[in-house]
Design an enzyme around this catalytic site. Structure first.
Site, mmCIF file in Angstrom:
data_model
loop_
_atom_site.group_PDB
_atom_site.id
_atom_site.type_symbol
_atom_site.label_atom_id
_atom_site.label_comp_id
_atom_site.label_asym_id
_atom_site.label_seq_id
_atom_site.Cartn_x
_atom_site.Cartn_y
_atom_site.Cartn_z
ATOM 1 N N ASN A 2 13.998 21.391 38.749
ATOM 2 C CA ASN A 2 12.769 21.077 39.465
ATOM 3 C C ASN A 2 12.650 21.776 40.805
ATOM 4 O O ASN A 2 11.738 21.475 41.580
ATOM 5 C CB ASN A 2 12.644 19.564 39.683
ATOM 6 C CG ASN A 2 13.792 19.004 40.495
ATOM 7 O OD1 ASN A 2 14.744 19.727 40.835
ATOM 8 N ND2 ASN A 2 13.723 17.715 40.816
ATOM 9 N N ALA A 3 13.553 22.711 41.122
ATOM 10 C CA ALA A 3 13.496 23.374 42.421
ATOM 11 C C ALA A 3 14.362 24.613 42.431
ATOM 12 O O ALA A 3 15.245 24.795 41.577
ATOM 13 C CB ALA A 3 13.948 22.417 43.528
ATOM 14 N N ALA A 4 14.112 25.474 43.407
ATOM 15 C CA ALA A 4 14.966 26.625 43.695
ATOM 16 C C ALA A 4 15.382 26.542 45.152
ATOM 17 O O ALA A 4 14.615 26.070 46.005
ATOM 18 C CB ALA A 4 14.212 27.932 43.432
ATOM 19 N N VAL A 5 16.602 26.993 45.442
ATOM 20 C CA VAL A 5 17.157 26.889 46.784
ATOM 21 C C VAL A 5 17.476 28.287 47.296
ATOM 22 O O VAL A 5 18.090 29.096 46.576
ATOM 23 C CB VAL A 5 18.426 26.015 46.803
ATOM 24 C CG1 VAL A 5 18.935 25.855 48.231
ATOM 25 C CG2 VAL A 5 18.143 24.649 46.191
ATOM 26 N N ASP A 7 21.671 10.463 39.257
ATOM 27 C CA ASP A 7 21.852 11.798 38.671
ATOM 28 C C ASP A 7 23.091 12.448 39.280
ATOM 29 O O ASP A 7 23.084 13.628 39.617
ATOM 30 C CB ASP A 7 20.621 12.665 38.907
ATOM 31 C CG ASP A 7 20.626 13.939 38.058
ATOM 32 O OD1 ASP A 7 21.356 13.967 37.042
ATOM 33 O OD2 ASP A 7 19.908 14.894 38.411
ATOM 34 N N LYS A 52 19.389 27.087 41.578
ATOM 35 C CA LYS A 52 18.160 26.788 40.841
ATOM 36 C C LYS A 52 18.450 25.661 39.883
ATOM 37 O O LYS A 52 19.472 25.664 39.189
ATOM 38 C CB LYS A 52 17.651 28.011 40.084
ATOM 39 C CG LYS A 52 16.365 27.784 39.296
ATOM 40 C CD LYS A 52 15.846 29.090 38.734
ATOM 41 C CE LYS A 52 16.747 29.631 37.660
ATOM 42 N NZ LYS A 52 16.662 28.835 36.401
#
Length: 573
Positions: free
Chosen positions: A154-157, A347, A151
């Site tokens: 900007n997202a969760a995996v 990044d 996590k």
């Protein structure tokens, strides 16, 4: 002045005058000397093949061989025949020096042609994704979703499996990490999810303000599609004009072993996945959480599932000197691949690097998470910085000095061509068991640090690798090597020690001989089965497919300079 010293002085004069561009048009000089000698009209100028000349010589269009001959004969007799023996010796040596440059240029042309041939051979052998291509999978319902494995901001995996894409057989869900041959200690292991059961990973983006239509979502999140494969989107979605923040169409990078590959990208309604209410309730839509701020639909990305991130691996293990060198080299190869295709990651950190292990137990690093990348259509990697509201990238701690110190203004641009390479230098400290010097624990800031403030690396780190890291962390980007040159330095350090063995310098022919031997070894290894799929084999193929004689010479120059500095320190001590 002795004759020996005079000739030496003349040779040096000939070379320096040529390299500094102080000679006038060679065509005019040769024509004038020839006319003076033969008393005929001006001769036709001989044009040199421009393609194979090194960049610093390309503005010359005449045969230096003819110029050298005239300088040694007509010019010497007619203009300096009445001078002293010392002056005649100096000028004769000047002509000899120009003649030697002609021979050097001929060697350069042959060497450059050989490098281009090697490059062409290995560029035909494109990298193939380890996952077999599949024809379905454009809907969320096509996948079985397991537990959350990551996590971010900007997202969760989540781990996932696809019934239409049967996984490869895996002997065990336990990934064993073999120790480097020079490292003392018992073998360690790192437990991860069962890759056999869930070979895929699904990344669910969090959608706050992109709307709920597929077109608006793809436009707003087009940067996430930079590593997408050619079949990632449905054909009708490919026709959408994706004019996101950085371009009319999302730039796509070709497959590379050190860059993540997105196999599917689609929009779907946000589901209530395991841990959603506890982990990220605020980003859920109102139909799942009345207090949620998210939209009903979002973007989903399907990728290969990797055992761990670089940060997780380094928390459990410290690689030895050779494995650490190979890991830094992989990051540089990945960054160079992106730069060549006009992409700056912006990044890069250990959380955004995934890892798996080859058949030899060597870590394979993969750069992921392109949500902050700069992917312009003109591939310049220069971002106009006319306002403080322009997004400069992700993690502020690992922004290169030229990015953090930029001041917005009319006509100001930020050049990102070497920014990711700087970040690799900072991450290298973590790879070799040290704290990242630009995180708060150490206290250096990329905006204001001085190079002498950089903490020393462990003595176990190879000297050439320490040199590469120090060069990558130079504040001035013009004095910082590119990712390609830095990668070449490590390639030479790992596999080209014989080519660098001559303390008096490295000749072009010697380098080319080594390149030919390396090419033969890599080609034979690729034909011999599984050994061609190891990390080392992939790195060597990447090096040979991006071969450039000038970049290689620059890398050699840095390495020899580092050797001289180390020898000077030893002698002074």
């Amino acid at each position: 002045m002795s004759v020996k010293h005079a000739i030496s002085r003349g040779l040096e004069l000939g070379r320096s005058v040529f390299q500094l561009g102080l000679l006038k048009s060679g065509g005019r000089v040769v024509a004038k000397l020839r006319a003076d000698r033969l008393r005929v009209g001006p001769s036709v100028r001989t044009v040199q093949p421009q393609a194979f000349l090194p960049s610093r010589y390309r503005y010359y269009r005449t045969s230096l061989k003819g110029l050298a001959a005239q300088l040694q004969s007509a010019g010497f007799r007619r203009r300096f025949g009445g001078g002293s023996p010392r002056n005649r010796a100096v000028f004769l040596a000047f002509g000899l020096g120009v003649g030697l440059i002609e021979q050097q240029l001929e060697d350069d042309r042959r060497s450059a042609a050989t490098c281009q041939e090697i490059q062409a051979v290995f560029r035909k052998k494109r990298f193939q994704s380890p996952l077999k291509p599949f024809a379905s999978g454009y809907k969320l319902e096509d996948y079985i979703i397991g537990s959350q494995i990551g996590k971010g901001s900007n997202a969760a995996v989540y781990e996932a499996a696809a019934p239409f894409a049967p996984p490869k057989e895996s002997k065990s869900s336990l990934v064993e990490l073999r120790e480097d041959e020079e490292e003392v200690g018992t073998a360690r292991s790192l437990t991860c999810c069962s890759l056999k059961t869930f070979p895929l990973a699904i990344k669910m983006m969090w959608n706050f303000g992109a709307g709920s239509s597929s077109e608006s979502i793809l436009k707003a999140m087009s940067q996430e599609l930079v590593p997408a494969g050619p079949l990632a989107l449905k054909q009708e979605k490919e026709q959408i004009t994706l004019d996101g923040e950085f371009g009319v169409l999302p730039k796509r990078v070709s497959a590379h072993p050190n860059v993540i590959r997105v196999h599917r990208a689609f929009t779907a309604d946000v589901p209530l996945l395991p841990g959603a209410q506890e982990e990220y309730p605020d980003v859920l839509p109102a139909r799942l959480n009345p207090a949620g701020l998210g939209n009903n639909r979002t973007l989903f990305l399907v990728m290969k599932n990797y055992p761990c991130t670089l940060r997780q691996y380094l928390e459990a293990s410290t690689p030895g000197r050779r494995l650490g060198s190979l890991m830094v080299l992989q990051l540089l190869e990945g960054v160079d691949h992106l730069c060549r295709q006009g992409v700056a990651h912006r990044d890069l950190k250990s959380d955004n690097v995934l890892m798996e292990f080859d058949s030899d137990g060597c870590p394979r690093l993969v750069i992921t998470d392109f949500g902050c990348c700069l992917a312009q259509t003109d591939s310049s990697l220069q971002l106009p910085f006319n306002s403080m509201w322009v997004n400069r990238g992700g993690n502020a701690s690992l922004m290169a000095p030229e990015v953090t110190t930029a001041v917005p203004g009319c006509g100001v641009v930020i050049d990102y061509s070497k920014a990711d390479a700087w970040a690799v230098g900072a991450i290298s400290y973590e790879i070799f068991g040290q704290q990242n010097p630009f995180y708060r624990a150490v206290g250096l800031e990329s905006r204001s640090y001085q190079e002498k403030q950089l903490p020393p690396l462990p003595s176990s780190v190879p000297a050439d690798v320490q040199l590469v890291i120090r060069l990558l962390l130079r504040r001035n980007p013009s004095k910082r090597p590119s990712a390609r040159v830095a990668a070449n330095m490590l390639h030479l350090s790992l596999w080209g020690r014989k080519a660098l063995a001559n303390q008096d310098g490295v000749g072009t022919r010697k380098l080319v001989d080594w390149l030919l031997c390396q090419s033969a070894v890599v080609l034979l290894r690729g034909c011999s089965g599984p050994s061609g799929n190891t990390v080392e084999a992939e790195l060597q193929r990447s090096f040979l497919s991006n071969l450039d004689l000038e970049d290689l010479r620059t890398a050699v120059g840095f390495l020899l300079y580092g050797r001289e500095q180390r020898q000077a320190c030893i002698l002074s001590a």
